[in-house]
Design a protein around this motif. Structure first.
Motif, PDB file in Angstrom:
ATOM      1  N   THR A  83      61.460  51.416 -15.459  1.00 13.31           N
ATOM      2  CA  THR A  83      60.493  52.339 -15.025  1.00 13.31           C
ATOM      3  C   THR A  83      59.674  51.788 -13.734  1.00 13.31           C
ATOM      4  O   THR A  83      59.256  50.678 -13.727  1.00 13.31           O
ATOM      5  CB  THR A  83      59.273  52.852 -15.813  1.00 13.31           C
ATOM      6  OG1 THR A  83      59.936  52.865 -17.116  1.00 13.31           O
ATOM      7  CG2 THR A  83      58.575  54.182 -15.630  1.00 13.31           C
ATOM      8  N   ALA A  84      59.612  52.529 -12.728  1.00  9.84           N
ATOM      9  CA  ALA A  84      59.218  52.114 -11.409  1.00  9.84           C
ATOM     10  C   ALA A  84      57.467  52.023 -11.594  1.00  9.84           C
ATOM     11  O   ALA A  84      56.967  52.878 -12.560  1.00  9.84           O
ATOM     12  CB  ALA A  84      59.450  52.917 -10.425  1.00  9.84           C
TER      13      ALA A  84
ATOM     14  N   ALA B 102      65.238  48.657 -25.577  1.00  7.30           N
ATOM     15  CA  ALA B 102      65.370  47.172 -25.974  1.00  7.30           C
ATOM     16  C   ALA B 102      64.972  46.305 -24.627  1.00  7.30           C
ATOM     17  O   ALA B 102      64.316  45.324 -24.622  1.00  7.30           O
ATOM     18  CB  ALA B 102      66.871  46.640 -26.389  1.00  7.30           C
ATOM     19  N   HIS B 103      65.569  46.989 -23.289  1.00  5.77           N
ATOM     20  CA  HIS B 103      65.029  46.020 -21.956  1.00  5.77           C
ATOM     21  C   HIS B 103      63.665  46.202 -21.742  1.00  5.77           C
ATOM     22  O   HIS B 103      63.254  45.278 -20.757  1.00  5.77           O
ATOM     23  CB  HIS B 103      65.930  46.490 -20.845  1.00  5.77           C
ATOM     24  CG  HIS B 103      65.666  47.954 -20.584  1.00  5.77           C
ATOM     25  ND1 HIS B 103      66.068  49.055 -21.639  1.00  5.77           N
ATOM     26  CD2 HIS B 103      65.279  48.466 -19.462  1.00  5.77           C
ATOM     27  CE1 HIS B 103      65.497  50.329 -21.052  1.00  5.77           C
ATOM     28  NE2 HIS B 103      65.370  50.115 -19.869  1.00  5.77           N
ATOM     29  N   MET B 104      62.928  47.154 -22.330  1.00  7.61           N
ATOM     30  CA  MET B 104      61.540  47.382 -21.865  1.00  7.61           C
ATOM     31  C   MET B 104      60.502  46.254 -22.900  1.00  7.61           C
ATOM     32  O   MET B 104      59.464  46.266 -22.771  1.00  7.61           O
ATOM     33  CB  MET B 104      61.037  48.708 -22.261  1.00  7.61           C
ATOM     34  CG  MET B 104      61.687  49.788 -21.455  1.00  7.61           C
ATOM     35  SD  MET B 104      61.125  49.550 -19.568  1.00  7.61           S
ATOM     36  CE  MET B 104      59.698  49.786 -19.692  1.00  7.61           C
ATOM     37  N   TYR B 105      61.276  45.630 -23.792  1.00  7.43           N
ATOM     38  CA  TYR B 105      60.555  45.084 -25.008  1.00  7.43           C
ATOM     39  C   TYR B 105      59.901  43.621 -24.252  1.00  7.43           C
ATOM     40  O   TYR B 105      60.830  43.020 -23.692  1.00  7.43           O
ATOM     41  CB  TYR B 105      61.513  44.616 -26.109  1.00  7.43           C
ATOM     42  CG  TYR B 105      60.780  43.605 -26.928  1.00  7.43           C
ATOM     43  CD1 TYR B 105      59.464  44.046 -27.656  1.00  7.43           C
ATOM     44  CD2 TYR B 105      61.272  42.460 -27.330  1.00  7.43           C
ATOM     45  CE1 TYR B 105      59.091  43.343 -28.536  1.00  7.43           C
ATOM     46  CE2 TYR B 105      60.715  41.399 -28.175  1.00  7.43           C
ATOM     47  CZ  TYR B 105      59.428  41.951 -28.695  1.00  7.43           C
ATOM     48  OH  TYR B 105      58.961  40.985 -29.792  1.00  7.43           O
ATOM     49  N   ASP B 138      53.462  52.086 -18.421  1.00  7.36           N
ATOM     50  CA  ASP B 138      54.379  50.928 -18.776  1.00  7.36           C
ATOM     51  C   ASP B 138      53.892  49.793 -17.820  1.00  7.36           C
ATOM     52  O   ASP B 138      53.530  50.109 -16.768  1.00  7.36           O
ATOM     53  CB  ASP B 138      55.670  51.276 -18.642  1.00  7.36           C
ATOM     54  CG  ASP B 138      56.308  52.016 -19.851  1.00  7.36           C
ATOM     55  OD1 ASP B 138      55.711  51.605 -21.068  1.00  7.36           O
ATOM     56  OD2 ASP B 138      57.319  52.534 -19.753  1.00  7.36           O
ATOM     57  N   LEU B 139      53.996  48.719 -18.549  1.00  9.59           N
ATOM     58  CA  LEU B 139      53.817  47.344 -17.633  1.00  9.59           C
ATOM     59  C   LEU B 139      55.524  46.623 -17.779  1.00  9.59           C
ATOM     60  O   LEU B 139      55.198  45.641 -18.207  1.00  9.59           O
ATOM     61  CB  LEU B 139      52.922  46.255 -17.835  1.00  9.59           C
ATOM     62  CG  LEU B 139      51.392  47.052 -17.682  1.00  9.59           C
ATOM     63  CD1 LEU B 139      50.363  45.901 -18.060  1.00  9.59           C
ATOM     64  CD2 LEU B 139      51.255  47.473 -16.121  1.00  9.59           C
ATOM     65  N   PRO B 140      56.459  47.188 -16.989  1.00  8.74           N
ATOM     66  CA  PRO B 140      57.511  46.591 -17.396  1.00  8.74           C
ATOM     67  C   PRO B 140      57.813  45.280 -16.266  1.00  8.74           C
ATOM     68  O   PRO B 140      57.466  44.992 -15.605  1.00  8.74           O
ATOM     69  CB  PRO B 140      58.520  47.705 -16.822  1.00  8.74           C
ATOM     70  CG  PRO B 140      57.941  48.249 -15.551  1.00  8.74           C
ATOM     71  CD  PRO B 140      56.477  48.205 -15.841  1.00  8.74           C
TER      72      PRO B 140
END
Lengths: 215, 217
Positions: A83-84, B102-105, B138-140
């Motif tokens: 997400t950007a 899963a890639h955001m974990y 989100d703070l990805p």
């Protein structure tokens, strides 16, 4: 990230972590969390408790083909794009997501004397609205039938219990008599307010007007 | 050895993660009891499985995560008031979301169980309401960014201690906390004073967030 002085109290934050709050409150708290890393880490603490509860649960029996069914749901195309980062603006992510934009996408309605509001969500448990109060102006005096959360998004205001600026969250309840006055520093005040019951105005005129303007 | 051999691909970042992990564990061994150390091994294992899902779309890693967590997620949903078929349906949805996200974990900010709890909680609320629960921004991590391994290990230790502390609570108090998380208590009934060591977890995550902000700026 500069951290906010007036943060949400633990019981409400834990309520958000468990999912016990009205949706109107969820919106205010998700927005507040987005504005403060202190609050974000406090929330993470309560979510860690939820994780520990989950880990310790006695296992339920799952369907024999449960894994196969789930794999079938996943399908072939998993989107792994990140997400950007939200663009800078007045409104943090959760509010922007709801409105589809920043302050220019709000459909304001005048509530008199230059003040404006926009109801964002209303159900039987509570209401969330944006309030716009011109710099230096007072909101009508009111007390609360229930609980009220006020999150400052722009400008600031003073109330009986302190001075509130961007990111600050004020919690008012039954006993709070409330006369917030927007800071007179040239910047109009925008707040996100959630109530779990209708506000009661102290003065006669606003009390009559209340059912019509919907504050 | 922190992680059993059969659970770790001894290549590249994974191997260096294990070396970092060993160093951290050595440093705090004195204040960790055996139970906590055992929980950490498990946690490091789950983190590696989620990484394998995110990086390699590893279905056997997913199957392993599924076998452990799916019955717990389903139990959580049943305790939250869902009937058998709704709980099964919703659980599959939660586990599919785990695959997709899963890639955001971020292992520096939540244990795998905590992350799965938040997915299950949100799915549960979305079922009750018509629209999605408002969630913080989100703070990805970007594709090339990785959380600091010392942060990850420290959080695993804190999470293990928390699980342990809950098990040692008096029965009545433990039940009350569980009921809060099953959605059995209204917000006016929730008392945030749990007597549990949440302060260390909060400070740890606060530091991880500072590092994340620094890397993004």
């Amino acid at each position: 990230m500069t951290d906010v002085q007036h943060q949400i109290p633990d019981d409400l934050l834990m309520g958000y972590a468990t999912g016990a709050l009205p949706q109107a409150f969820d919106l205010v708290i998700a927005t507040h969390v987005s504005m403060s890393d202190d609050v974000r880490s406090r929330l993470a603490g309560f979510e860690a408790l939820g994780g520990a509860v989950l880990e310790d649960l006695e296992e339920a029996e799952i369907a024999p083909d449960s894994l196969e069914q789930t794999l079938a749901r996943i399908g072939e195309d998993t989107d792994r794009t990140v997400t950007a980062q939200p663009k800078a603006g007045v409104f943090p992510g959760p509010l922007r997501a709801l409105l589809g934009g920043d302050t220019d996408s709000v459909k304001w309605r005048s509530v008199g004397l230059g003040a404006k509001q926009a109801v964002l969500h209303a159900d039987k448990e509570g209401t969330a609205r944006l309030l716009y109060i011109p710099a230096g102006q007072a909101m009508p005096e009111h007390s609360h039938g229930g609980m009220e959360l006020t999150l400052v998004l722009q400008g600031g205001y003073s109330a009986d219990d302190g001075h509130f600026v961007r990111g600050d969250l004020e919690v008012a309840d039954n006993d709070t008599h409330h006369t917030p006055i927007a800071d007179d520093d040239g910047e109009d005040c925008i707040c996100l307010v959630a109530t779990d019951a209708r506000l009661k105005f102290q003065r006669l005129l606003p009390r009559i007007a209340q059912p019509f303007i919907g504050i | 050895m922190l992680v059993p051999n059969d659970h770790v691909d001894q290549t590249g970042s994974q191997a260096s993660a294990v070396r970092d992990a060993d160093a951290v564990v050595r440093r705090c061994r004195e204040r960790c009891d055996q139970t906590v150390a055992a929980n950490e091994v498990t946690e490091a294992h789950w983190v590696a499985r989620i990484t394998a899902i995110a990086k390699d779309e590893d279905k056997s890693a997913f199957a392993e995560v599924f076998r452990h967590f799916a019955p717990r997620v389903k139990a959580f949903l049943i305790k939250s008031g869902a009937d058998e078929s709704l709980a099964e349906e919703c659980m599959q949805d939660v586990m599919a979301t785990l695959w997709q996200k899963a890639h955001m974990y971020d292992a520096a900010r939540a244990s795998v169980a905590t992350w799965i709890f938040t997915i299950a909680r949100n799915r549960k609320i979305d079922l009750i309401r018509k629209n999605a629960r408002p969630e913080p921004e989100d703070l990805p991590w970007g594709p090339e960014e990785q959380p600091d391994q010392a942060d990850v290990l420290a959080l695993q230790q804190d999470s293990a201690r928390l699980t342990d502390a809950i098990r040692q609570l008096p029965e009545k108090q433990r039940r009350l906390i569980e009921r809060a998380y099953f959605g059995d208590l209204t917000h006016s009934e929730i008392a945030a004073e749990t007597g549990l060591p949440l302060g260390t977890i909060k400070s740890r995550i606060r530091l991880a967030l500072e590092r994340l902000r620094h890397s993004m700026s």
